[in-house]
Motif scaffolding. Structure first.
Motif, short mmCIF file in Angstrom:
data_model
loop_
_atom_site.label_atom_id
_atom_site.label_comp_id
_atom_site.label_asym_id
_atom_site.label_seq_id
_atom_site.Cartn_x
_atom_site.Cartn_y
_atom_site.Cartn_z
N ARG A 96 0.85 -1.20 0.00
CA ARG A 96 0.00 0.00 0.00
C ARG A 96 0.88 1.24 0.00
NH1 ARG A 96 -5.31 -1.09 0.57
NH2 ARG A 96 -5.82 -3.19 1.30
N ASP A 97 0.39 2.26 -0.72
CA ASP A 97 1.12 3.52 -0.76
C ASP A 97 0.69 4.42 0.39
OD1 ASP A 97 -1.37 4.47 -1.47
OD2 ASP A 97 -0.89 4.60 -3.62
N PHE A 98 1.19 5.65 0.40
CA PHE A 98 0.88 6.55 1.50
C PHE A 98 -0.60 6.93 1.53
CE2 PHE A 98 5.45 7.37 0.88
CZ PHE A 98 5.89 7.08 2.16
N GLY A 99 -1.27 6.83 0.39
CA GLY A 99 -2.70 7.13 0.35
C GLY A 99 -3.58 5.97 0.74
N GLY A 100 -2.99 4.81 1.02
CA GLY A 100 -3.75 3.63 1.40
C GLY A 100 -4.19 2.77 0.24
N ASP A 101 -3.83 3.16 -0.99
CA ASP A 101 -4.22 2.37 -2.16
C ASP A 101 -3.31 1.16 -2.30
OD1 ASP A 101 -6.23 4.16 -2.82
OD2 ASP A 101 -4.85 5.43 -3.98
N ALA A 102 -3.90 0.02 -2.66
CA ALA A 102 -3.15 -1.22 -2.80
C ALA A 102 -2.57 -1.33 -4.22
CB ALA A 102 -4.04 -2.41 -2.50
N PHE A 103 -1.37 -1.89 -4.31
CA PHE A 103 -0.77 -2.15 -5.62
C PHE A 103 0.11 -3.39 -5.53
CE2 PHE A 103 2.26 0.51 -3.39
CZ PHE A 103 3.49 -0.06 -3.69
N VAL A 104 0.41 -3.96 -6.69
CA VAL A 104 1.29 -5.12 -6.78
C VAL A 104 2.33 -4.85 -7.85
CG1 VAL A 104 -0.48 -6.76 -6.02
CG2 VAL A 104 -0.24 -6.25 -8.46
N TYR A 105 3.43 -5.61 -7.79
CA TYR A 105 4.45 -5.58 -8.82
C TYR A 105 4.29 -6.81 -9.71
CZ TYR A 105 6.90 -1.90 -6.25
OH TYR A 105 7.24 -0.73 -5.62
N LEU A 106 4.30 -6.58 -11.03
CA LEU A 106 4.17 -7.64 -12.00
C LEU A 106 5.44 -7.75 -12.82
CD1 LEU A 106 1.16 -6.36 -11.57
CD2 LEU A 106 0.57 -7.75 -13.55
N VAL A 107 5.69 -8.93 -13.35
CA VAL A 107 6.74 -9.12 -14.34
C VAL A 107 6.12 -8.79 -15.69
CG1 VAL A 107 8.37 -10.72 -15.40
CG2 VAL A 107 7.86 -10.88 -12.95
N GLY A 108 6.52 -7.66 -16.25
CA GLY A 108 5.92 -7.20 -17.50
C GLY A 108 6.72 -7.61 -18.72
N LYS A 109 6.54 -6.82 -19.76
CA LYS A 109 7.22 -7.10 -21.03
C LYS A 109 8.73 -6.95 -20.87
CE LYS A 109 7.10 -5.74 -25.90
NZ LYS A 109 6.53 -4.79 -26.89
N ASP A 110 9.48 -7.86 -21.51
CA ASP A 110 10.94 -7.87 -21.46
C ASP A 110 11.46 -8.02 -20.03
OD1 ASP A 110 11.00 -7.51 -24.22
OD2 ASP A 110 10.98 -5.31 -24.01
N ASN A 111 10.66 -8.69 -19.18
CA ASN A 111 11.05 -8.95 -17.80
C ASN A 111 11.32 -7.66 -17.03
OD1 ASN A 111 10.82 -11.69 -18.17
ND2 ASN A 111 13.00 -11.99 -18.63
N LYS A 112 10.52 -6.66 -17.31
CA LYS A 112 10.62 -5.41 -16.57
C LYS A 112 9.46 -5.29 -15.59
CE LYS A 112 13.20 -2.78 -20.03
NZ LYS A 112 13.25 -1.56 -20.85
N VAL A 113 9.75 -4.67 -14.44
CA VAL A 113 8.75 -4.55 -13.38
C VAL A 113 7.66 -3.58 -13.77
CG1 VAL A 113 8.37 -3.86 -10.98
CG2 VAL A 113 10.45 -5.10 -11.61
N GLU A 114 6.42 -3.98 -13.52
CA GLU A 114 5.26 -3.11 -13.75
C GLU A 114 4.50 -2.96 -12.44
OE1 GLU A 114 0.97 -3.05 -16.11
OE2 GLU A 114 2.52 -4.52 -16.68
N ARG A 115 4.31 -1.73 -12.04
CA ARG A 115 3.53 -1.47 -10.82
C ARG A 115 2.08 -1.23 -11.23
NH1 ARG A 115 4.52 3.08 -6.07
NH2 ARG A 115 2.32 3.36 -5.54
N ARG A 116 1.15 -1.96 -10.58
CA ARG A 116 -0.25 -1.84 -10.98
C ARG A 116 -1.14 -1.72 -9.74
NH1 ARG A 116 -2.56 -6.26 -14.99
NH2 ARG A 116 -0.83 -5.38 -16.23
N ASN A 166 11.41 -6.15 -2.32
CA ASN A 166 12.05 -4.99 -1.69
C ASN A 166 12.89 -4.23 -2.73
OD1 ASN A 166 10.98 -5.63 0.80
ND2 ASN A 166 12.74 -6.88 1.39
N ASN A 167 12.78 -2.91 -2.69
CA ASN A 167 13.57 -2.00 -3.56
C ASN A 167 13.23 -2.14 -5.04
OD1 ASN A 167 15.01 -1.09 -1.27
ND2 ASN A 167 16.41 -2.86 -1.43
N LEU A 168 12.08 -2.72 -5.38
CA LEU A 168 11.67 -2.78 -6.78
C LEU A 168 11.14 -1.43 -7.22
CD1 LEU A 168 9.90 -6.26 -7.14
CD2 LEU A 168 12.23 -5.62 -7.78
N ARG A 169 11.34 -1.11 -8.50
CA ARG A 169 10.83 0.13 -9.08
C ARG A 169 10.16 -0.19 -10.41
NH1 ARG A 169 15.99 1.05 -7.96
NH2 ARG A 169 16.50 1.17 -10.19
N HIS A 170 9.23 0.65 -10.79
CA HIS A 170 8.54 0.47 -12.07
C HIS A 170 9.55 0.58 -13.21
CE1 HIS A 170 5.18 0.52 -14.88
NE2 HIS A 170 5.80 1.50 -15.51
N GLY A 171 9.55 -0.38 -14.13
CA GLY A 171 10.46 -0.38 -15.27
C GLY A 171 11.79 -1.02 -14.99
#
Length: 393
Positions: A311-331, A361-366
């Protein structure tokens, strides 16, 4: 001196290729190990039960107050307090003397009425042929016939009085209306009781099976009914599980029997009733319990391990996905509730998405990652040591 200086310079010159080779070799290893390993699971929609937890109170399956139907002094108590009694078993004996006397009196009155009826009937039978021959006045025959009928009616009345007297005599023995556990006797031997008294002699409760009454908010019930009507969810199971006051699970599963058709004005709740087997008598009337049951089923929801949801600071839930070309996607996702150790996600995911559950831990979008199935543990080795450092995540 010159020879020694020349040897030193030659040694330094020869060392430069080794340093360059080591630098190139270290860069290659760093490029291979640069992308962090992450563990993922593949999700797909499926039926997920909507579990409801409600507080409840245990209620006896049957309750009967033992009351006298005649007045008198208690002569005997015929049961053991706190024991089990059977329907029809004698519990109290009220002094039957007066009721036995009433039976005797009613029986004597019946005998007298029968004798009178026989005499009246015989007289009417003798006058009938004489009246036909006009040897006696027809009025005399009519009066005799009426007296015979009155005598037979008196017989019926006295028979009814005798039946009533016998019933009252039978009521002098107070039986158990139902089978079950009986409590303490509220009246002792020698106490005067009456048919119209407010307090019962004792109380019998049937505890196997037993009921549990649950209270559910009328707003929740209305929301569920709308979801069922719209087709968003389907009806769930009627099986109910119990958690006792000490936190333990009850050994038997119950069944929801019905819900009331009216809302309690004071609490705004609707009562649902479930029945449970209670062979050991563990559940007692008045106990508070926690009930858990699947009131409905969401046919197309996603179950995501709880460690994958952040969850972010606003309380919204999100997950990290393995996206295209094995890059992280935050959704961003919508988490409706939990089911066991998983979050139930109702929007934001698609079938086949690879959700990162290890090494988040320490994952970032892209960010570039090296995805590995979470069900297949991978060993991570420290470069140059050959020692195991642990699994991904």
């Amino acid at each position: 001196m010159k020879y020694h200086l020349r040897a030193v310079l030659l040694h330094i010159a020869c060392a430069f290729p080794l340093i360059a080779l080591a630098a190139c070799s270290g860069g290659a290893d760093k490029g291979q190990q640069g992308a962090p390993a992450v563990g993922y699971v593949i999700v797909s929609p499926g039926p997920v039960p909507i579990t409801t937890s409600l507080s409840g109170r245990v209620v006896a399956y049957e309750t009967s107050e033992v009351r006298p139907q005649v007045s008198g002094v208690i002569f005997k108590r015929l049961f053991a307090e706190g024991g089990i009694v059977r329907a029809g078993q004698p519990l109290f004996q009220i002094d039957p003397s007066l009721y036995q006397a009433s039976v005797n009196q009613a029986a004597a009155n019946l005998t007298a009425a029968q004798a009178t009826a026989e005499a009246a009937t015989a007289r009417a039978d003798r006058l009938k042929p004489l009246a036909e021959m006009e040897a006696v006045a027809k009025q005399d025959y009519t009066d005799a016939l009426a007296q015979a009928r009155q005598a037979r009616a008196s017989v019926a009345q006295n028979q009814a009085a005798l039946d009533t007297a016998r019933i009252n005599l039978r009521f002098a023995t107070v039986p158990a209306p139902i089978s079950g556990h009986i409590g303490r006797s509220l009246f002792t031997v020698g106490a005067l009781v009456s048919a119209n008294q407010a307090q019962p002699l004792a109380v019998i409760q049937r505890l196997d099976p037993i009921f549990v009454d649950m209270q559910q908010s009328s707003a929740e019930l209305l929301s569920l009914q709308r979801a069922l009507a719209a087709g968003g969810v389907t009806a769930g199971s009627t099986q109910v599980r119990l958690k006792l006051d000490d936190g333990s699970d009850y050994a038997y599963t119950g069944t929801v029997r019905f819900s009331e058709v009216m809302v309690n004005e004071a609490t705004g709740t609707v009562t649902l009733r479930a029945s449970f087997s209670n062979p050991q008598g563990s559940l007692l009337p008045g106990m508070f319990v926690q009930t858990v049951f699947e009131q409905a089923v969401d046919p197309s929801a996603y179950r995501v391990p709880q460690q994958a949801v952040t969850r972010d600071f606003g309380g919204d839930a999100f997950v990290y996905l393995v996206g295209k070309d094995n890059k992280v996607e935050r959704r961003k996702v919508a988490t409706a509730r939990t089911s066991g150790t998983d979050w139930v996600v109702t929007s934001g995911l698609g079938s086949g998405d690879r959700i990162i559950v290890q090494g988040i831990n320490n994952l970032r979008h892209g960010m570039q990652v090296r995805p590995l199935p979470a069900s297949d543990p991978q060993k991570v080795v420290r470069p140059g040591t050959g020692q195991q450092a642990g699994k991904a995540g």
